[in-house]
Design a protein around this motif. Structure first.
Motif, PDB file in Angstrom:
ATOM      1  N   UNK A 103       0.942  -1.221  -0.041  1.00  0.00           N
ATOM      2  CA  UNK A 103      -0.060  -0.138  -0.065  1.00  0.00           C
ATOM      3  C   UNK A 103       0.872   1.370  -0.092  1.00  0.00           C
ATOM      4  N   UNK A 104       2.230   1.294   0.163  1.00  0.00           N
ATOM      5  CA  UNK A 104       3.025   2.393   0.192  1.00  0.00           C
ATOM      6  C   UNK A 104       4.172   2.193  -0.927  1.00  0.00           C
ATOM      7  N   UNK A 105       4.643   3.165  -1.489  1.00  0.00           N
ATOM      8  CA  UNK A 105       5.657   3.133  -2.727  1.00  0.00           C
ATOM      9  C   UNK A 105       7.185   2.996  -1.781  1.00  0.00           C
ATOM     10  N   UNK A 106       8.075   2.551  -2.276  1.00  0.00           N
ATOM     11  CA  UNK A 106       9.487   2.429  -1.866  1.00  0.00           C
ATOM     12  C   UNK A 106       9.914   0.810  -1.793  1.00  0.00           C
ATOM     13  N   UNK A 107       8.901  -0.055  -2.048  1.00  0.00           N
ATOM     14  CA  UNK A 107       9.278  -1.542  -1.812  1.00  0.00           C
ATOM     15  C   UNK A 107       9.599  -2.022  -3.272  1.00  0.00           C
ATOM     16  N   UNK A 108      10.040  -3.167  -3.498  1.00  0.00           N
ATOM     17  CA  UNK A 108      10.474  -3.391  -4.942  1.00  0.00           C
ATOM     18  C   UNK A 108       9.233  -4.062  -5.661  1.00  0.00           C
ATOM     19  N   UNK A 109       8.169  -3.629  -5.330  1.00  0.00           N
ATOM     20  CA  UNK A 109       6.616  -4.013  -5.901  1.00  0.00           C
ATOM     21  C   UNK A 109       5.855  -2.858  -5.887  1.00  0.00           C
ATOM     22  N   UNK A 110       4.905  -2.801  -7.163  1.00  0.00           N
ATOM     23  CA  UNK A 110       4.114  -1.632  -7.109  1.00  0.00           C
ATOM     24  C   UNK A 110       3.061  -1.711  -6.169  1.00  0.00           C
ATOM     25  N   UNK A 111       2.624  -0.486  -5.728  1.00  0.00           N
ATOM     26  CA  UNK A 111       1.606  -0.256  -5.013  1.00  0.00           C
ATOM     27  C   UNK A 111       0.357  -1.219  -5.529  1.00  0.00           C
ATOM     28  N   UNK A 112      -0.252  -1.815  -4.618  1.00  0.00           N
ATOM     29  CA  UNK A 112      -1.480  -2.622  -5.221  1.00  0.00           C
ATOM     30  C   UNK A 112      -1.178  -3.862  -5.460  1.00  0.00           C
ATOM     31  N   UNK A 113       0.218  -4.116  -5.436  1.00  0.00           N
ATOM     32  CA  UNK A 113       0.594  -5.700  -5.948  1.00  0.00           C
ATOM     33  C   UNK A 113       0.417  -6.608  -4.640  1.00  0.00           C
ATOM     34  N   UNK A 114       0.182  -7.908  -4.882  1.00  0.00           N
ATOM     35  CA  UNK A 114       0.259  -8.824  -3.610  1.00  0.00           C
ATOM     36  C   UNK A 114       1.914  -8.949  -3.216  1.00  0.00           C
ATOM     37  N   UNK A 115       2.070  -8.912  -1.865  1.00  0.00           N
ATOM     38  CA  UNK A 115       3.507  -8.950  -1.264  1.00  0.00           C
ATOM     39  C   UNK A 115       4.154 -10.136  -1.421  1.00  0.00           C
ATOM     40  N   UNK A 116       4.415 -10.749  -2.722  1.00  0.00           N
ATOM     41  CA  UNK A 116       5.182 -11.676  -3.166  1.00  0.00           C
ATOM     42  C   UNK A 116       6.377 -11.033  -3.772  1.00  0.00           C
ATOM     43  N   UNK A 117       7.613 -11.335  -3.098  1.00  0.00           N
ATOM     44  CA  UNK A 117       8.746 -10.646  -3.529  1.00  0.00           C
ATOM     45  C   UNK A 117       9.263 -10.982  -4.866  1.00  0.00           C
TER      46      UNK A 117
END
Length: 347
Positions: A103-117
């Protein structure tokens, strides 16, 4: 001496479950055990804990074995449900129950994506080949487990992250904690925070947050890993860093230790005595500090003598931190507290 047993990441478990489910979707049979190839070439085989085949979908589940690592997800049931996707869509990932959403930018995944790295995604795409498939990953009880991780603070809501870069959990490597520190810095930078705080525990974190009015996404659960915070900020700077911790932990940092765990560093009472003497403290008090049993005892000795040991420790710890930053544009301040959360030193 018995060596510690390695385990498997949630990403490895999800990959094996996805392979088993996809095979069953195509053939009607679940491979059990199911073998996968990890990024470094290991070929572990996983026993299925649950399996279910229905019209148009297959589900397989694997119980995560973290080996001898005290991993919060050890024993969790990781499930993969695979369905046919629309032609030309490739592999599409979805978050099932117990897996979070970004739900927040800054991770290696886009906002809205499942948290599967990214690495687990790549592993699953490799085992599914050129299939057009919808892969839903879920973790039984994952939402409750996630409340004991960094995920809520990082803006990963609803459950756990599916993690792993090698597929292997190394016992007591603390790599997940250090990775969380790095992701915390990334999230703070993406949110535009100009000031972050690394704290050794919940009490010092509360003190730093209240002292500087910092929001949750500016707080780094540093624990014992001062070096991890400083080295990552050296490469990814934030204008200001507050380091906060108890007198014992900060005394270790003042002595140049970047891992503050009791098994890997100890308080140097000779250094504390030297700091006092260099600041003009009397020889008698310095001698008592040199023979103290704990940093808190040394602090009490100095308080009785009207000597600012906390400030001296903070100043030396700040020097060490600045040296590690190697000129990176990060201004450091240090806050030292006692066991009750009272500030006893600042620099």
């Amino acid at each position: 001496m018995t060596s510690l047993r390695y385990g498997w990441t949630t990403g490895a478990c999800a990959t094996a479950a996805a392979k088993a489910a996809h095979t069953a979707l195509l053939t009607g049979e679940f491979p059990d055990p199911v073998e996968i190839i990890l990024p470094r070439g290991q070929r572990p085989a996983f026993a299925l804990a649950v399996e279910e085949l229905s019209d148009g979908a297959a589900m397989a589940g694997i119980v995560k074995d973290a080996g001898d690592d005290p991993d919060v997800t050890h024993g969790a049931l990781v499930r993969a449900t695979v369905r046919h996707g629309a032609p030309g869509t490739g592999v599409v990932f979805r978050a099932g129950p117990g897996v979070g959403t970004v739900t927040r930018p800054g991770l290696p995944l886009d906002v809205g994506e499942p948290a599967i790295n990214p690495v687990p995604r790549r592993m699953m795409r490799e085992v599914l080949g050129d299939a057009d498939a919808i892969v839903e990953i879920s973790v039984d009880g994952g939402a409750e487990l996630a409340s004991r991780t960094w995920n809520p603070r990082l803006g990963i809501l609803g459950g756990l992250s599916i993690l792993g870069t090698t597929g292997v959990v190394v016992p007591y490597s603390c790599s997940a904690w250090i990775d969380s520190i790095r992701r915390g810095v990334d999230v703070a930078r993406a949110a535009g925070r100009a000031h972050v705080a690394g704290a050794t525990g919940s009490t010092s974190e509360k003190v730093a947050a209240e002292l500087h009015g910092l929001p949750d996404d500016a707080l780094l659960d540093m624990g014992d890993f001062a070096g991890a915070v400083l080295k990552y900020l050296r490469r990814h700077p934030v204008p200001r860093l507050t380091l906060a911790g108890g007198i014992g932990k900060m005394a270790k940092l003042a002595a140049g230790h970047l891992d503050l765990h009791s098994k890997r560093s100890q308080v140097d009472f000779g250094l504390l005595a030297q700091l006092l003497e260099d600041a003009g403290g009397d020889a008698g008090t310095a001698a008592r500090v040199r023979s103290a049993g704990t940093a808190l005892e040394a602090l009490r000795i100095c308080a009785d003598a009207g000597l600012p040991l906390g400030d001296l420790v903070a100043a030396r710890a700040r020097e060490v931190a600045s040296d590690v930053l190697r000129g990176a544009p990060v201004e450091v301040d240090v806050v030292v507290i006692d066991r009750g959360g009272t500030i006893v030193g600042r620099a």
